[in-house]
Design a protein around this motif. Structure first.
Motif, PDB file in Angstrom:
ATOM      1  N   ASN A  12      41.341   4.367   3.525  1.00  0.00           N
ATOM      2  CA  ASN A  12      42.152   3.303   2.923  1.00  0.00           C
ATOM      3  C   ASN A  12      41.735   2.951   1.502  1.00  0.00           C
ATOM      4  OD1 ASN A  12      39.922   2.107   4.731  1.00  0.00           O
ATOM      5  ND2 ASN A  12      40.333   0.482   3.276  1.00  0.00           N
ATOM      6  N   SER A  13      40.528   3.391   1.087  1.00  0.00           N
ATOM      7  CA  SER A  13      40.141   3.001  -0.270  1.00  0.00           C
ATOM      8  C   SER A  13      39.269   4.073  -0.927  1.00  0.00           C
ATOM      9  CB  SER A  13      39.387   1.651  -0.247  1.00  0.00           C
ATOM     10  OG  SER A  13      38.021   1.836   0.013  1.00  0.00           O
ATOM     11  N   ARG A  35      39.011   1.296   9.733  1.00  0.00           N
ATOM     12  CA  ARG A  35      38.650   0.224  10.680  1.00  0.00           C
ATOM     13  C   ARG A  35      39.645  -0.928  10.612  1.00  0.00           C
ATOM     14  NH1 ARG A  35      33.169  -2.438   8.090  1.00  0.00           N
ATOM     15  NH2 ARG A  35      33.760  -2.217   5.911  1.00  0.00           N
ATOM     16  N   ASN A  88      34.109  10.694   5.395  1.00  0.00           N
ATOM     17  CA  ASN A  88      33.954   9.979   4.125  1.00  0.00           C
ATOM     18  C   ASN A  88      33.498   8.537   4.302  1.00  0.00           C
ATOM     19  OD1 ASN A  88      34.874   9.178   1.203  1.00  0.00           O
ATOM     20  ND2 ASN A  88      36.014   7.843   2.579  1.00  0.00           N
ATOM     21  N   TYR A 161      20.163   3.356   2.433  1.00  0.00           N
ATOM     22  CA  TYR A 161      21.293   4.198   1.993  1.00  0.00           C
ATOM     23  C   TYR A 161      20.822   5.637   1.778  1.00  0.00           C
ATOM     24  CZ  TYR A 161      25.366   5.726  -0.711  1.00  0.00           C
ATOM     25  OH  TYR A 161      26.470   6.410  -1.156  1.00  0.00           O
ATOM     26  N   GLY A 194      30.867   6.536  -8.508  1.00  0.00           N
ATOM     27  CA  GLY A 194      32.271   6.191  -8.679  1.00  0.00           C
ATOM     28  C   GLY A 194      32.493   4.685  -8.688  1.00  0.00           C
ATOM     29  N   THR A 196      34.082   2.262  -7.174  1.00  0.00           N
ATOM     30  CA  THR A 196      34.786   1.979  -5.914  1.00  0.00           C
ATOM     31  C   THR A 196      34.269   0.662  -5.332  1.00  0.00           C
ATOM     32  OG1 THR A 196      33.147   3.074  -4.537  1.00  0.00           O
ATOM     33  CG2 THR A 196      34.897   4.476  -5.437  1.00  0.00           C
TER      34      THR A 196
END
Ligand code: NAP
Length: 275
Positions: A12-13, A35, A88, A161, A194, A196
Motif C-alpha cells: 500500500n505504500s 495489514r 517487502n 533493524y 528512500g 518513504t
C-alpha cells in the motif's frame, strides 16, 4: 494460460506500492498483501487508474502468526500458482514493541513473519515453473549483529533493524540452497535509502536521524527498481542466493557468509513456527 501472479507484501505504500504498480503494468495479476484494508483499497485504486490493471487485496498482519496463517490459507484456496513473491513489508521501530506472539517487533515482522509467510506460500511457488522470491532487505543487514541466545527478544532501533535485515539475508541464502534444484530463485535486495514512511517514530534519536535519512534519499519508485529487476530479469542474468543493489550483486561480507549462526537462526525460526 492463466495470468502470472505476483504477491507483494506491504504494497500500500512506498517501495511495495511502486513495485506492485510496475508489476501490474507488466501484466502480472498483483495480489496486494496489506495489514490495513482501507489504505490498501486507496492504493489499489491508484494502481488500477494508472495501469488499467485489476488487482486483488488480501489482509495480513505480519506481526501476527494467526493472521499470516489465515492469509496463506485464503491465498491457497483462491489461487493455484505464484510466480513472484516480493517480501517487502517491513518496519523500523524506535521504541520497544512486541508482535502479537511476543517477539520483538522489528525481528518479528521483518524476519519471523516473512519467514512464516514464505514457508506457507511455498506450495504455490513450487507448483509454478520458474517462480522467484525477492526479499527486500537492506545494506544495514551487512552490519547486523544477532545474539543467538535470544535472537527474537533483542533490541529495537537500528540494532534491531540491522539484525532483522541480516536475518533476511541469511534466510535468502538458506532458502536459495534449499530450493536450488526446485527451480525457484531466491534473492535479496538492498533498495537504497528512500523517502518513504519507514522512518517514523517520536524518539529523540528518530527526530535527529529522520532529516538525515530523508536528505538526498531516492524516490520510492527509484528504490523499487532493483527488486523489479531481480523479479523480472531474464534467467541468464540472475542466479540465486544473492543480494542485489543497483541491479548488481553485492559481494557478501563474512557476517553474511557465516554458516553456523545462519543455520542456528533458521532452525530456531523453524522451531518457532512449528510451535
Ligand atoms: N526506505 C528506505 O530507506 C529503505 C532502505 C532499505 C530497506 N528498506 C526496506 O524496504 C521495505 C519497504 O519499506 P518502505 O521504505 O517502502 O517503507 P513504508 O512506506 O513504510 O512501507 C512499509 C510497508 O510495510 C507494511 N508493514 C509494516 N508493518 C507491517 C505488518 N506488521 N504487517 C504487514 N505489513 C506491514 C506497511 O504497512 P502500513 O502502511 O500499514 O504501515 C507498508 O505497507 C522494508 O522492508 C524496508 O525495511 C527501505
Amino acid at each position: 494460460m492463466p495470468p502470472k501472479i505476483a504477491v507483494v507484501t506491504g504494497a500500500n505504500s512506498g517501495i511495495g506500492f511502486e513495485t506492485a504498480k510496475e508489476l501490474a503494468a507488466q501484466d502480472y495479476y498483483v495480489v496486494m498483501v496489506c495489514r490495513n484494508l482501507n489504505k490498501a483499497a486507496r492504493s489499489a485504486q491508484i494502481i488500477t487508474q494508472q495501469t488499467g490493471a485489476a488487482v486483488d487485496i488480501m489482509q495480513a498482519d505480519l506481526a501476527s502468526f494467526a493472521s499470516i496463517h489465515n492469509f496463506a490459507q485464503n491465498y491457497l484456496n483462491r489461487y493455484d500458482r505464484l510466480d513472484i513473491l516480493i517480501n517487502n513489508a517491513g518496519l523500523y521501530s524506535d521504541s520497544p514493541q512486541q508482535t502479537e506472539d511476543g517477539y520483538e517487533l522489528t525481528m518479528g515482522v521483518n524476519f519471523l513473519g516473512t519467514y512464516l509467510l514464505t514457508r506457507l506460500l511455498l506450495p504455490a511457488l513450487l507448483k509454478t515453473e520458474k517462480s522467484r522470491i525477492v526479499n527486500i532487505a537492506s545494506r544495514a543487514g551487512f552490519y547486523g549483529k544477532i545474539n543467538l541466545a535470544k535472537p527474537f527478544h533483542g533490541p529495537h532501533g537500528f540494532r534491531g533493524y540491522s539484525a532483522s535485515k541480516l536475518a533476511q539475508i541469511w534466510f535468502t541464502i538458506s532458502l536459495a540452497e534449499e530450493l536450488k534444484d526446485k527451480g525457484i530463485l531466491v534473492n535479496a535486495v538492498s533498495p537504497g535509502r528512500g523517502a518513504t514512511n519507514i522512518w517514523r517514530g517520536e524518539s529523540l534519536m528518530m527526530k535527529i536521524v529522520r532529516p538525515f535519512m530523508l536528505r538526498s534519499a531516492q524516490s520510492a519508485a527509484e528504490c523499487a527498481k532493483t527488486g523489479l529487476y531481480v523479479a523480472l530479469a531474464p534467467e541468464d542474468e540472475i542466479t540465486t542466493g544473492l543480494t542485489f543493489e543497483k541491479s548488481k550483486p553485492l559481494p557478501y561480507n563474512q557476517r553474511c557468509l557465516d554458516y553456523q549462526p545462519r543455520q542456528q537462526l533458521m532452525q530456531l525460526a523453524q522451531d518457532i513456527i512449528q510451535g
